[in-house]
Scaffold this motif. Structure first.
Motif, PDB file in Angstrom:
ATOM      1  N   TYR A  32       8.383   2.267   2.849  1.00 58.32           N
ATOM      2  CA  TYR A  32       8.892   0.859   3.034  1.00 58.32           C
ATOM      3  C   TYR A  32       7.923   0.435   4.339  1.00 58.32           C
ATOM      4  O   TYR A  32       7.438  -0.542   4.311  1.00 58.32           O
ATOM      5  CB  TYR A  32      10.260   1.067   3.631  1.00 58.32           C
ATOM      6  CG  TYR A  32      10.645  -0.525   4.032  1.00 58.32           C
ATOM      7  CD1 TYR A  32      10.803  -1.620   2.954  1.00 58.32           C
ATOM      8  CD2 TYR A  32      11.060  -0.685   5.422  1.00 58.32           C
ATOM      9  CE1 TYR A  32      11.061  -2.485   3.252  1.00 58.32           C
ATOM     10  CE2 TYR A  32      11.630  -2.125   5.714  1.00 58.32           C
ATOM     11  CZ  TYR A  32      11.650  -2.998   4.826  1.00 58.32           C
ATOM     12  OH  TYR A  32      11.968  -4.306   5.334  1.00 58.32           O
ATOM     13  N   LEU A  35       4.458  -0.434   3.069  1.00 57.87           N
ATOM     14  CA  LEU A  35       4.596  -1.979   2.484  1.00 57.87           C
ATOM     15  C   LEU A  35       4.865  -3.056   3.274  1.00 57.87           C
ATOM     16  O   LEU A  35       4.047  -3.949   3.113  1.00 57.87           O
ATOM     17  CB  LEU A  35       6.005  -1.811   1.677  1.00 57.87           C
ATOM     18  CG  LEU A  35       5.984  -3.019   0.777  1.00 57.87           C
ATOM     19  CD1 LEU A  35       5.343  -3.071  -0.494  1.00 57.87           C
ATOM     20  CD2 LEU A  35       7.647  -2.755   0.010  1.00 57.87           C
ATOM     21  N   LYS A  36       5.435  -2.649   4.359  1.00 53.59           N
ATOM     22  CA  LYS A  36       5.721  -3.790   5.431  1.00 53.59           C
ATOM     23  C   LYS A  36       4.302  -3.980   6.066  1.00 53.59           C
ATOM     24  O   LYS A  36       3.805  -5.128   6.393  1.00 53.59           O
ATOM     25  CB  LYS A  36       6.594  -3.483   6.621  1.00 53.59           C
ATOM     26  CG  LYS A  36       8.087  -3.986   6.233  1.00 53.59           C
ATOM     27  CD  LYS A  36       9.038  -3.625   7.306  1.00 53.59           C
ATOM     28  CE  LYS A  36       9.322  -4.728   8.471  1.00 53.59           C
ATOM     29  NZ  LYS A  36      10.206  -4.306   9.170  1.00 53.59           N
ATOM     30  N   SER A  38       1.288  -3.514   4.675  1.00 50.95           N
ATOM     31  CA  SER A  38       0.486  -4.058   3.755  1.00 50.95           C
ATOM     32  C   SER A  38       0.703  -5.663   3.727  1.00 50.95           C
ATOM     33  O   SER A  38      -0.199  -6.330   3.578  1.00 50.95           O
ATOM     34  CB  SER A  38       0.906  -3.491   2.282  1.00 50.95           C
ATOM     35  OG  SER A  38       0.445  -2.018   2.345  1.00 50.95           O
ATOM     36  N   ILE A  46       0.120  -7.138  -3.678  1.00 50.27           N
ATOM     37  CA  ILE A  46       0.327  -5.635  -3.436  1.00 50.27           C
ATOM     38  C   ILE A  46       1.334  -5.098  -4.770  1.00 50.27           C
ATOM     39  O   ILE A  46       1.986  -5.810  -5.176  1.00 50.27           O
ATOM     40  CB  ILE A  46       1.292  -5.408  -2.262  1.00 50.27           C
ATOM     41  CG1 ILE A  46       0.362  -5.931  -1.049  1.00 50.27           C
ATOM     42  CG2 ILE A  46       1.910  -4.114  -2.124  1.00 50.27           C
ATOM     43  CD1 ILE A  46       1.039  -6.600   0.047  1.00 50.27           C
ATOM     44  N   LEU A  48       3.807  -2.450  -6.253  1.00 49.56           N
ATOM     45  CA  LEU A  48       4.726  -0.955  -6.094  1.00 49.56           C
ATOM     46  C   LEU A  48       4.924  -0.725  -7.357  1.00 49.56           C
ATOM     47  O   LEU A  48       5.763  -1.269  -8.121  1.00 49.56           O
ATOM     48  CB  LEU A  48       5.771  -1.646  -5.425  1.00 49.56           C
ATOM     49  CG  LEU A  48       6.712  -0.876  -4.554  1.00 49.56           C
ATOM     50  CD1 LEU A  48       6.238  -0.156  -3.489  1.00 49.56           C
ATOM     51  CD2 LEU A  48       8.086  -1.884  -3.906  1.00 49.56           C
ATOM     52  N   LYS A  56      12.393   1.215  -6.337  1.00 50.88           N
ATOM     53  CA  LYS A  56      11.227   0.185  -6.393  1.00 50.88           C
ATOM     54  C   LYS A  56      11.926  -1.246  -5.969  1.00 50.88           C
ATOM     55  O   LYS A  56      11.935  -1.750  -5.108  1.00 50.88           O
ATOM     56  CB  LYS A  56      10.629  -0.084  -7.763  1.00 50.88           C
ATOM     57  CG  LYS A  56       9.812   0.952  -7.932  1.00 50.88           C
ATOM     58  CD  LYS A  56       8.854   0.579  -9.306  1.00 50.88           C
ATOM     59  CE  LYS A  56       9.641   0.169 -10.540  1.00 50.88           C
ATOM     60  NZ  LYS A  56      10.446   1.698 -11.088  1.00 50.88           N
ATOM     61  N   LEU A  63      12.871  -5.398   1.496  1.00 52.87           N
ATOM     62  CA  LEU A  63      11.691  -6.237   2.103  1.00 52.87           C
ATOM     63  C   LEU A  63      12.053  -7.665   2.077  1.00 52.87           C
ATOM     64  O   LEU A  63      11.843  -8.363   3.127  1.00 52.87           O
ATOM     65  CB  LEU A  63      10.476  -6.074   1.198  1.00 52.87           C
ATOM     66  CG  LEU A  63       9.015  -6.498   1.562  1.00 52.87           C
ATOM     67  CD1 LEU A  63       8.674  -5.731   3.188  1.00 52.87           C
ATOM     68  CD2 LEU A  63       8.055  -6.542   0.660  1.00 52.87           C
ATOM     69  N   VAL A 151       3.777  -9.573  -4.156  1.00 51.07           N
ATOM     70  CA  VAL A 151       4.200  -8.324  -4.254  1.00 51.07           C
ATOM     71  C   VAL A 151       4.962  -8.036  -5.421  1.00 51.07           C
ATOM     72  O   VAL A 151       6.042  -8.510  -5.689  1.00 51.07           O
ATOM     73  CB  VAL A 151       5.148  -7.794  -3.037  1.00 51.07           C
ATOM     74  CG1 VAL A 151       5.495  -6.337  -2.971  1.00 51.07           C
ATOM     75  CG2 VAL A 151       4.554  -8.072  -1.467  1.00 51.07           C
ATOM     76  N   THR A 153       6.524  -5.191  -8.493  1.00 50.28           N
ATOM     77  CA  THR A 153       6.943  -4.075  -8.943  1.00 50.28           C
ATOM     78  C   THR A 153       6.636  -3.708 -10.342  1.00 50.28           C
ATOM     79  O   THR A 153       6.808  -4.660 -10.926  1.00 50.28           O
ATOM     80  CB  THR A 153       8.356  -3.614  -8.452  1.00 50.28           C
ATOM     81  OG1 THR A 153       9.194  -4.332  -9.387  1.00 50.28           O
ATOM     82  CG2 THR A 153       8.905  -4.000  -7.097  1.00 50.28           C
ATOM     83  N   SER A 175      -1.867  -0.479  -3.509  1.00 50.73           N
ATOM     84  CA  SER A 175      -0.486  -0.155  -4.316  1.00 50.73           C
ATOM     85  C   SER A 175       0.102   1.200  -3.622  1.00 50.73           C
ATOM     86  O   SER A 175      -0.490   2.010  -3.107  1.00 50.73           O
ATOM     87  CB  SER A 175      -1.206   0.332  -5.766  1.00 50.73           C
ATOM     88  OG  SER A 175      -2.033   1.448  -5.580  1.00 50.73           O
ATOM     89  N   ILE A 176       1.257   1.228  -3.900  1.00 55.44           N
ATOM     90  CA  ILE A 176       2.296   2.277  -3.662  1.00 55.44           C
ATOM     91  C   ILE A 176       2.934   2.719  -4.413  1.00 55.44           C
ATOM     92  O   ILE A 176       3.625   2.018  -5.240  1.00 55.44           O
ATOM     93  CB  ILE A 176       3.038   1.444  -2.494  1.00 55.44           C
ATOM     94  CG1 ILE A 176       2.172   0.845  -1.403  1.00 55.44           C
ATOM     95  CG2 ILE A 176       4.141   2.661  -1.850  1.00 55.44           C
ATOM     96  CD1 ILE A 176       3.238   0.143  -0.217  1.00 55.44           C
TER      97      ILE A 176
END
Lengths: 269, 248
Positions: A32, A35-36, A38, A46, A48, A56, A63, A151, A153, A175-176
């Protein structure tokens, strides 16, 4: 009527995505945070991704919940698959402009250029695998124009590696990947969730052996764990009402965990 | 609403299913051990039978001149008594002279001393001879009487075919070499070598047979190879004697 010890824990594990139910686990917390970070970077898109049930959607909702206090953030948890509708909704909710004519990409970019924000608006797209290739291409062009930061998913399936998809092969800026939890992480997840709701007695019933069994049944998948525990506490609720002497309050019964797994379809009985 | 009864039934079915492979594996392992145990017992029995048979070759058919046995084993060969029976019609009683047991006797290389049989004193009986042969003190080596006749070697050959015992093969090869059947000695020593390539004597008989059969060059070549493999002293001395031409 709801005086049962197990009714509250049962309802806690209903499979609903609520950012207030977000449980901080080390690995998820790390994800997390990255992600924040990024989102703060001047990145345009981005990604996910992860297998279904890895959290996800929860992370995306969290977020949205956190960022919406400070900047313009729009969340699409149900995909709008029609391109015209998608652009129209975006134009209206981000830029406050609802043209009567057909919304083309060019028209949308003109509107975006006319309205300027201090921070680039962020759009969160859940279940992006449901969008068509053509719409994904438009999303890419919008992000390339730096009109909106996306962003998204995606489900990662065994058959299809999403990273290899044409849209994302060269267009992903970050990418996460989310993964299933280990037994220890799952224990923290379950206990934190129970303790957050003041279910101390039930939280203490989870020992390492129980968690190993639960992890082996759910493979650390959060959604499956939620389903299993919902079913397990339903069983406990029934036994509490009908055979209370069978319940041991120092540990969960492996037999009942397996019965719950049979009921949820995780194993075949 | 959860149907607990049905769920419990399904759980029981699941547990039985999950334990079934382990139960199967345990049963399989048990049977494997059982069969291994049975096989090993069977093998031991057959090996002991072969050993007994090997030991019984001379003892079983030996005449009344068999010396008393002791724990210390060293074999002394005595000639076959079968042919003596033919003399018994002309000579009422025949005594077989018995030589003292040599220390390093090579049992089958000893030939039957036929002339001595013909010169035996007439007054002595065959039955009287064993006490003279039998060792009286514990220091004397154990004497084993052996009766070699054609039916004996045939039965040994038959048993060799059945058991493929290298020791029997060596016995037969030695017998044939001693009796001048060099081609048979060659064959049996070759078979013995293929069964057990570490028997020095078998190789020596094999090479000696080759020489006797006139294949001197092949014998030398084989001997060189064998010496390089085994570093055998007896093989070296044999090669030396072949090269000098002193081998007979």
């Amino acid at each position: 009527m709801e005086s049962s010890l197990f009714s509250k824990p049962r309802d806690l594990f209903l499979d609903v995505v609520n950012p207030r139910d977000y449980v901080q686990i080390d690995s998820v917390s790390h994800m997390y945070q990255s992600l924040k970070n990024s989102v703060q970077k001047p990145l345009k898109m981005i990604l996910l991704f992860g297998k279904p049930g890895t959290g996800k959607s929860m992370l995306l909702h969290k977020l949205h919940h956190d960022l919406s206090k400070h900047q313009k953030v729009l969340m699409f948890d149900i995909p709008i698959v029609d391109e015209d509708d998608f652009l129209r909704v975006l134009a209206q909710r981000i830029f406050g402009h609802a043209p009567r004519e057909v919304m083309t990409l060019t028209r949308f970019l003109e509107i975006a250029e006319a309205v300027s924000y201090a921070d680039v608006p962020i759009v969160l797209l859940d279940e992006a695998q449901l969008y068509s290739s053509s719409l994904m291409e438009k999303i890419r062009l919008i992000s390339d124009a730096r009109a909106i930061k996306f962003v998204i998913t995606l489900h990662k399936t065994d058959k299809e590696d999403v990273i290899a998809k044409e849209h994302f092969q060269t267009r992903i800026w970050e990418s996460i990947e989310l993964q299933n939890a280990s037994a220890d992480e799952l224990k923290v997840y379950v206990q934190k969730k129970l303790l957050k709701a003041n279910c101390f007695d039930v939280a203490n019933m989870f020992n390492d052996k129980n968690m190993k069994l639960i992890t082996s049944l759910t493979k650390g998948n959060y959604r499956d764990t939620n389903k299993l525990l919902f079913s397990l506490f339903s069983l406990y609720y029934w036994y509490e009402e009908n055979h209370p002497t069978l319940i041991k309050y120092n540990a969960l019964k492996s037999k009942w965990i397996e019965m719950a797994a049979i009921h949820t379809g995780l194993i075949r009985g | 609403m959860v149907d607990i009864r049905n769920l419990e039934r399904r759980w029981l079915k699941y547990k039985i299913k999950s334990y079934a492979p382990y139960v199967g594996a345990v049963i399989a392992v048990f049977f494997v051990f059982l069969s291994i145990a049975y096989y090993s017992v069977d093998t031991q029995e057959s090996e002991s039978t072969v050993e007994k048979e090997q030991l019984n070759i001379p003892v079983k058919e030996s005449s009344s001149t068999t010396a008393p046995q002791s724990d210390e084993s060293s074999a002394v060969l005595e000639p076959s008594m079968d042919f003596v029976q033919s003399f018994q019609t002309s000579t009422p009683s025949t005594q077989i002279p018995t030589a003292p047991a040599p220390q390093n006797t090579k049992p089958l290389q000893q030939s039957i001393p036929l002339p001595k049989v013909l010169n035996v004193p007439q007054s002595a009986s065959i039955k009287a001879s064993p006490p003279a042969v039998s060792p009286t003190s514990a220091d004397k080596p154990f004497s084993l009487n052996r009766n070699e006749s054609k039916p004996d070697i045939e039965s040994v050959e038959r048993r060799f075919k059945e058991t493929s015992n290298a020791n029997l093969g060596l016995f037969i090869a030695r017998y044939h070499y001693d009796h001048g059947n060099y081609s048979e000695a060659y064959n049996f020593s070759l078979k013995t070598n293929s069964l057990n390539s570490n028997i020095d004597e078998s190789w020596i008989i094999f090479i000696k047979s080759l020489v006797k059969l006139g294949r001197v060059e092949q014998a030398k070549k084989t001997l060189h190879l064998y010496i390089s493999e085994s570093n055998s002293e007896s093989a070296r001395s044999l090669l030396d004697s072949i090269e000098r031409g002193t081998f007979k």
